[in-house]
Write a protein that holds these residues in place. Structure first.
Motif, short mmCIF file in Angstrom:
data_model
loop_
_atom_site.label_atom_id
_atom_site.label_comp_id
_atom_site.label_asym_id
_atom_site.label_seq_id
_atom_site.Cartn_x
_atom_site.Cartn_y
_atom_site.Cartn_z
N VAL A 1 0.84 -1.20 0.00
CA VAL A 1 0.00 0.00 0.00
C VAL A 1 0.88 1.26 0.00
O VAL A 1 0.58 2.24 -0.69
CB VAL A 1 -0.96 -0.03 1.22
N GLU A 2 1.97 1.19 0.72
CA GLU A 2 2.89 2.35 0.76
C GLU A 2 3.46 2.62 -0.63
O GLU A 2 3.63 3.77 -1.03
CB GLU A 2 4.01 2.10 1.76
N LYS A 3 3.75 1.55 -1.35
CA LYS A 3 4.30 1.70 -2.71
C LYS A 3 3.31 2.46 -3.60
O LYS A 3 3.67 3.39 -4.32
CB LYS A 3 4.58 0.30 -3.29
N VAL A 4 2.05 2.07 -3.50
CA VAL A 4 1.01 2.74 -4.29
C VAL A 4 0.88 4.20 -3.85
O VAL A 4 0.82 5.12 -4.67
CB VAL A 4 -0.35 2.01 -4.12
N ALA A 5 0.88 4.41 -2.51
CA ALA A 5 0.74 5.77 -1.99
C ALA A 5 1.91 6.63 -2.46
O ALA A 5 1.73 7.79 -2.85
CB ALA A 5 0.67 5.74 -0.47
#
Lengths: 385, 218
Positions: free
Chosen positions: B175-179
């Motif tokens: 999720v952090e990668k997407v964010a």
């Protein structure tokens, strides 16, 4: 996946008939409104509105998109049924499009008029609550399925683990509460000695014992060794395939003639088609008073359900109906509700009482749940109606 | 409205601050209505206590216990001295008859819960993590504001990547990668105590496109 959510239409049943509504809501509504065929009462995603409807005359369909399959779903509103309730009460956009099919008259309640009605007619409100709760459970089940989560499989171990977290963080009061809760709820639990020891230490204000093996590790070891998870719903796991797995799952030798043991004997008898003995064993379980929460209660619930099936096996249809009706009454929130309703529908169908069969199949479909029973009930309804 | 004082004699309880009302995973039959004070709803996640909600006067909690025999999904702890009413399945119907306002309140609580749960399901059904994260942001924005029609920038206070990950049902690093991708594109700003969505339309567009494509495939 098939459709599983009834939207907007939140309740069907005798006590919502309009004439009753008129009696109790003379102060500020409802207002009767007529619609021509094809008119749209509201569209899906329309902003929050405070109007709630009851179909008085004519025909209305609710058109929605199934969340899971993306398919369009059409449902016809029955006369006297409410729709648009949840979005009005929960103050969110409409979840479906409501369209009039023939010349129709609707009773339109403003939110405050509906609130007066709901407060004046508690049985109606209770029924709505039950329908809502079933829907909520159905959605929660889908969420768990998507997340790859099963039902909480080891609540006792998890509870103890939370207690240990409190203990490790020096939150003694909460740790004591939690250990006591474990001991009270799972007196024969796998980790009962550990819980007692930790409770004792907490009460003395001692520190969490260094070198105590991690609970989750212990649990895993027990799992690998094929240990019997005392609090896990072993009975629930048996589900509807008693013949295949019963012997493998017979509880460990240190839990002899408990309720679960008797239940297993019944299930074993059932799988040998000895329905008479099965019924006797289930009755033995059901004859015990003072049921403890946890495993015993699950055994009791399962026995109540299985008793109906045993009677059915013996061809005693009326007793089967009586037993299943008893089960439905005793366990209104059981996961087996649909199973019982479906069985009753099939029995009525066999007896040639088609109207009753249809009504029970409809109950299965309207349950807001998913699964084989719902699919099969829909198929039967197509053939019968 | 609700005649709580008459009920207090029968169903009332006063708890001091920092009392555990019920614990996560504990079997329970009671549900509660707060008359005064604050109650924290929390869960232990990865060996840390995570606050899910803080409830106040007039709030109901533990209500799932009326409906199903599942263990508690979270713990409830008093944050101040709390006066509350507690009920169970056995006295529920009597209670409702005597207190129609409470029945109505529960009806509204369940309506809202159903909506929230369906919204969660819609997020989980999106085909990829990017769309999931986008929809979580839209959903959180919807919670903050009645209508997003006139909105561009939306600030979500107290939201962290871990929360986004929980809502998406995906690992936090994913999720952090997407964010981070959204941050690079200037669509999102991440702070320790808040998330700033620069234009909520960006995220609504991502979600709508994915939903349409998915529908077409079906």
């Amino acid at each position: 996946m098939e459709n599983r959510f009834r939207r907007g239409k939140s309740y069907s049943g005798d006590s919502t008939r309009p004439q009753k509504i008129n009696q109790v809501s003379t102060l500020n509504g409802p207002v009767a409104r007529t619609y021509k065929p094809g008119s749209i009462i509201y569209f899906e995603n329309d902003a929050h509105s405070d109007e709630i409807y009851v179909l008085n005359q004519g025909r209305v369909v609710l058109i929605s998109t199934d969340i899971v399959s993306g398919e369009e779903v059409k449902e016809e509103v029955g006369r006297g049924e409410f729709f648009g309730v949840k979005s009005a009460l929960g103050r969110y956009p409409r979840e479906e499009t409501a369209q009039v099919v023939g010349n129709s008259v609707l009773l339109v309640f403003k939110l405050n008029a509906f609130e007066q009605l709901a407060m004046a007619n508690i049985p109606l409100t209770m029924k709505m609550l039950k329908v809502f709760s079933r829907q909520l459970r159905g959605i929660h089940r889908d969420i768990r399925e998507l997340l790859g989560q099963r039902e909480i499989s080891m609540p006792a171990t998890e509870l103890l683990n939370v207690g240990e977290y409190f203990f490790k963080n020096n939150n003694m009061d909460h740790a004591i509460y939690t250990f006591e809760a474990y001991i009270r709820n799972y007196p024969t639990g796998k980790f009962i000695d550990r819980a007692r020891q930790l409770l004792d230490l907490c009460r003395k204000g001692a520190a969490y014992p260094a070198g105590l093996q991690d609970l989750k590790e212990l649990e895993m070891e027990a799992g690998v060794a094929g240990g019997y998870e005392e609090e896990q719903s072993a009975v629930q796991n048996l589900a509807d395939t008693p013949s295949s797995t019963v012997d493998d799952r017979t509880p460990a030798q240190d839990t002899p003639q408990n309720l679960t043991g008797v239940l297993y004997e019944g299930i074993n008898a059932f799988s040998r088609q000895d329905y008479q003995l099965a019924a006797e064993k289930y009755q033995e379980v059901l004859s015990v008073g003072n049921i403890q929460p946890g495993e015993e209660r699950q055994a009791y619930e399962k026995a109540a359900f299985e008793l109906g099936r045993a009677y059915l096996g013996m061809g005693q249809m009326d007793q089967a109906i009586e037993a299943l009706a008893g089960f439905l009454k005793k366990f209104p929130y059981s996961d087996q509700q649909n199973g019982a309703l479906f069985q009753m529908a099939t029995i009525y169908e066999k007896k040639g009482e088609t109207q009753k069969a249809v009504s029970f199949y409809k109950k299965v479909v309207d349950s807001g749940r998913t699964g084989d029973d719902v699919r099969k009930a829909k198929e039967r309804l197509k053939k019968l109606v | 409205m609700l005649n709580t004082e008459a009920l207090f004699d029968k169903f009332g309880k006063v708890l001091p601050s920092n009392s555990l009302i019920f614990c996560e995973y504990e079997p329970g039959n009671d549900f509660y209505l707060i008359l005064n004070g604050q109650v924290k709803i929390s869960k232990i996640v990865n060996d840390r206590e995570k606050t899910l909600d803080i409830l106040e006067e007039g709030d109901i909690f533990g209500e799932m216990a009326i409906l199903e025999e599942q263990p508690r999904s979270a713990s409830a702890t008093t944050m101040t001295e709390v006066r509350l009413l507690h009920f169970n399945r056995a006295n529920f119907e009597i209670l409702m008859k005597g207190n129609p306002a409470l029945a109505l309140k529960l009806l509204a609580v369940f309506s809202k819960r159903i909506y929230d749960a369906k919204r969660r399901l819609m997020i989980l059904l999106l085909p990829d993590v990017q769309a999931k994260v986008a929809d979580v942001l839209v959903m959180l924005a919807e919670r903050e504001h009645k209508s997003l029609d006139e909105m561009r920038q939306v600030i979500l206070k107290g939201v962290q990547p871990l929360d986004l990950a929980n809502w998406c049902g995906r690992p936090v690093d994913e999720v952090e990668k997407v964010a981070n991708g959204f941050i690079k594109q200037g669509k999102l700003e991440l702070y320790s105590d808040r998330i700033v969505i620069n234009n909520i339309r960006d995220f609504q567009r991502i979600v709508n496109q994915k939903r349409k494509a998915d529908k077409f495939r079906n």
